[in-house]
Write a protein that holds these residues in place. Structure first.
Motif, short mmCIF file in Angstrom:
data_model
loop_
_atom_site.label_atom_id
_atom_site.label_comp_id
_atom_site.label_asym_id
_atom_site.label_seq_id
_atom_site.Cartn_x
_atom_site.Cartn_y
_atom_site.Cartn_z
N PHE A 133 0.63 -1.44 12.26
CA PHE A 133 -0.46 -2.30 12.48
C PHE A 133 -1.62 -1.61 12.92
CE2 PHE A 133 3.66 -4.53 13.33
CZ PHE A 133 3.53 -5.74 12.79
N ILE A 134 -2.83 -2.26 12.69
CA ILE A 134 -3.87 -1.62 13.07
C ILE A 134 -4.47 -2.64 14.11
CG2 ILE A 134 -5.13 -2.34 11.03
CD1 ILE A 134 -6.25 0.72 13.08
N GLY A 135 -4.55 -2.39 15.46
CA GLY A 135 -4.57 -3.60 16.29
C GLY A 135 -3.39 -4.35 16.28
N SER A 136 -3.52 -5.71 15.80
CA SER A 136 -2.70 -6.62 15.61
C SER A 136 -2.62 -7.18 14.19
CB SER A 136 -2.79 -7.92 16.48
OG SER A 136 -3.99 -8.58 16.37
N THR A 137 -3.42 -6.41 13.19
CA THR A 137 -3.24 -6.48 11.90
C THR A 137 -2.21 -5.74 11.22
OG1 THR A 137 -5.72 -7.07 11.99
CG2 THR A 137 -4.95 -6.88 10.01
N PRO A 138 -1.57 -6.41 10.54
CA PRO A 138 -0.51 -5.70 9.62
C PRO A 138 -1.34 -4.84 8.48
CG PRO A 138 0.04 -7.95 9.54
CD PRO A 138 -1.38 -7.88 10.17
N GLN A 139 -0.74 -3.40 8.64
CA GLN A 139 -1.12 -2.32 7.96
C GLN A 139 0.14 -1.71 6.98
OE1 GLN A 139 -4.01 1.05 9.39
NE2 GLN A 139 -2.03 1.93 9.77
N PRO A 140 -0.25 -2.06 5.70
CA PRO A 140 0.65 -1.70 4.75
C PRO A 140 0.61 0.02 4.31
CG PRO A 140 -1.07 -2.83 3.36
CD PRO A 140 -1.24 -3.11 4.96
N ASN A 141 1.75 0.53 4.16
CA ASN A 141 1.70 2.06 4.12
C ASN A 141 2.40 2.44 2.93
OD1 ASN A 141 0.00 2.70 6.32
ND2 ASN A 141 1.65 1.88 7.55
N THR A 142 2.54 1.72 1.78
CA THR A 142 3.37 2.19 0.64
C THR A 142 3.01 3.55 0.29
OG1 THR A 142 3.56 -0.05 -0.06
CG2 THR A 142 4.25 1.37 -1.71
N TRP A 143 3.95 4.43 -0.14
CA TRP A 143 3.50 5.90 -0.52
C TRP A 143 2.85 5.82 -1.87
CZ3 TRP A 143 4.09 9.43 3.13
CH2 TRP A 143 4.85 9.46 3.80
N GLN A 144 1.76 6.59 -2.12
CA GLN A 144 1.04 6.79 -3.33
C GLN A 144 0.52 8.22 -3.10
OE1 GLN A 144 -1.05 2.66 -3.03
NE2 GLN A 144 -1.38 3.33 -5.00
N SER A 146 -1.85 9.27 -5.16
CA SER A 146 -3.40 9.33 -5.09
C SER A 146 -4.04 8.63 -4.05
CB SER A 146 -3.80 8.52 -6.56
OG SER A 146 -5.26 8.21 -6.42
N TRP A 147 -4.93 9.60 -3.16
CA TRP A 147 -5.65 8.92 -2.14
C TRP A 147 -6.29 7.65 -2.52
CZ3 TRP A 147 -5.70 7.91 2.55
CH2 TRP A 147 -7.01 7.41 3.52
N SER A 148 -7.25 7.76 -3.55
CA SER A 148 -8.20 6.80 -3.99
C SER A 148 -7.51 5.48 -4.17
CB SER A 148 -8.97 7.21 -5.28
OG SER A 148 -9.78 6.25 -5.74
N ALA A 149 -6.21 5.50 -4.91
CA ALA A 149 -5.48 4.35 -5.19
C ALA A 149 -4.80 3.75 -3.73
CB ALA A 149 -4.37 4.64 -6.25
N PHE A 150 -4.44 4.73 -2.98
CA PHE A 150 -4.00 4.33 -1.62
C PHE A 150 -5.13 3.60 -0.92
CE2 PHE A 150 -3.32 4.64 2.79
CZ PHE A 150 -1.89 4.28 3.20
N PHE A 151 -6.09 4.19 -0.87
CA PHE A 151 -7.31 3.39 -0.03
C PHE A 151 -7.73 2.00 -0.58
CE2 PHE A 151 -11.30 2.70 2.05
CZ PHE A 151 -11.06 3.00 3.47
N ARG A 152 -7.66 2.20 -2.01
CA ARG A 152 -8.08 0.99 -2.66
C ARG A 152 -7.22 -0.28 -2.23
NH1 ARG A 152 -7.86 2.60 -7.35
NH2 ARG A 152 -9.93 2.99 -7.94
#
Length: 297
Positions: A133-144, A146-152
């Protein structure tokens, strides 16, 4: 069973030493959870409590703190003691750190140096072993890889989807989608090593103990571009100059950081819109427009 008795039992079981009877006092701070000091005649702990539906937030925070404690060679990070859920209550018990010390230029320089050392702990891909979570917002963290693909996908498009569901204006969503589609052009040849991150590093999540030790807490940990921590640290007032001098002395930021800082701050501004609404929508729109202008859109 009262919340106090629940906490006494949980602490006793986790530490293997009887705890209580305990007294509780308000620790202040925080806009999501209730924070309190919980102590008996011998020991003191910092405790966060909330409704039972916050149990997942506490579980992932405990995991993040455990990973940061194991990796940090100098930074003082509160150790998680126990967490759980009982009836209507969820809780997280942490090591008590006597905060409120004065950092000064030397202390902030040390904080920057120690953050750079933490970022030297790396992984083979971007992400984390679980969503959090970022604050109380769900934050997905699936491994990737590519940094560009992950951040997108895990950061920008995720927040844009939430913003659309919240009722953000059509222009923000469409321009945000265009930015996501052209992220490779914006990031260019920037292919960072996945560093261990705090994930939510602003001034309210860092302090000094009374003996002057730099400390960070309330993480939203994952492995990613180290510059995201630095970008967040500059979003809400920033840290003193000595902090950035200390960091750059150990691991200087790469060329193009100023543009990437805007991109990485956009994630947090969108999250603030999704949490609080209001002026954050306009701020996010201005950031998206500036970033698109960087690549001729």
């Amino acid at each position: 069973m009262t919340l106090e008795r629940i906490l006494e039992t949980a602490i006793s079981e986790a530490t293997g030493t009887p705890f209580g009877p305990a007294r509780s006092s308000d620790a202040g701070g925080g806009c999501i959870h209730q924070a309190r000091l919980f102590e008996d005649e011998h020991r003191r702990f910092f405790v966060k409590t909330n409704r039972s539906d916050a149990a997942a937030l506490f579980a992932t925070e405990a995991q993040a703190l455990t990973e940061l404690v194991a990796a940090a060679t100098a930074l003082r990070i509160p150790r998680p003691i126990t967490h759980g859920q009982h009836g209507a209550h969820a809780f997280l018990v942490l090591e008590y750190l006597p905060l409120g010390g004065r950092g000064g230029p030397a202390g902030y320089r040390q904080l920057g140096e120690q953050l750079a050392a933490l970022h030297a702990v790396t992984a083979s891909e971007h992400g984390w072993h679980t969503d959090n979570f970022i604050g109380s917002t769900p934050q997905p963290n699936t491994w990737q890889p590519s940094w560009s693909a992950f951040f997108r996908t895990q950061r920008l498009e995720h927040q844009l989807d939430l913003a659309q569901a919240r009722g953000a204006g059509r222009r923000l969503i469409e321009r945000g989608a265009k930015l996501a589609a052209h992220l490779d052009a914006l990031l260019g040849d920037h292919h960072p090593t996945p560093s261990l991150l705090h994930g939510d590093l602003w001034g309210g999540n860092a302090d000094f103990t009374r003996s002057g030790e730099p400390t960070i807490y309330d993480p939203a940990t994952y492995y990613g571009d180290r510059e995201t921590d630095l970008a967040m640290s500059e979003l809400f007032g920033g840290f003193p100059t000595a902090f950035y001098e200390g960091y750059d002395a150990i691991w200087p930021r790469s060329d193009g950081y100023a543009v990437r800082r805007e991109l990485y701050q956009l994630y947090h501004v969108l999250n603030h819109y999704n949490l609080f609404g209001g002026m954050y929508q306009q701020q996010a729109q201005r950031q998206i427009d500036r970033l698109l202008a960087e690549i001729g859109h």
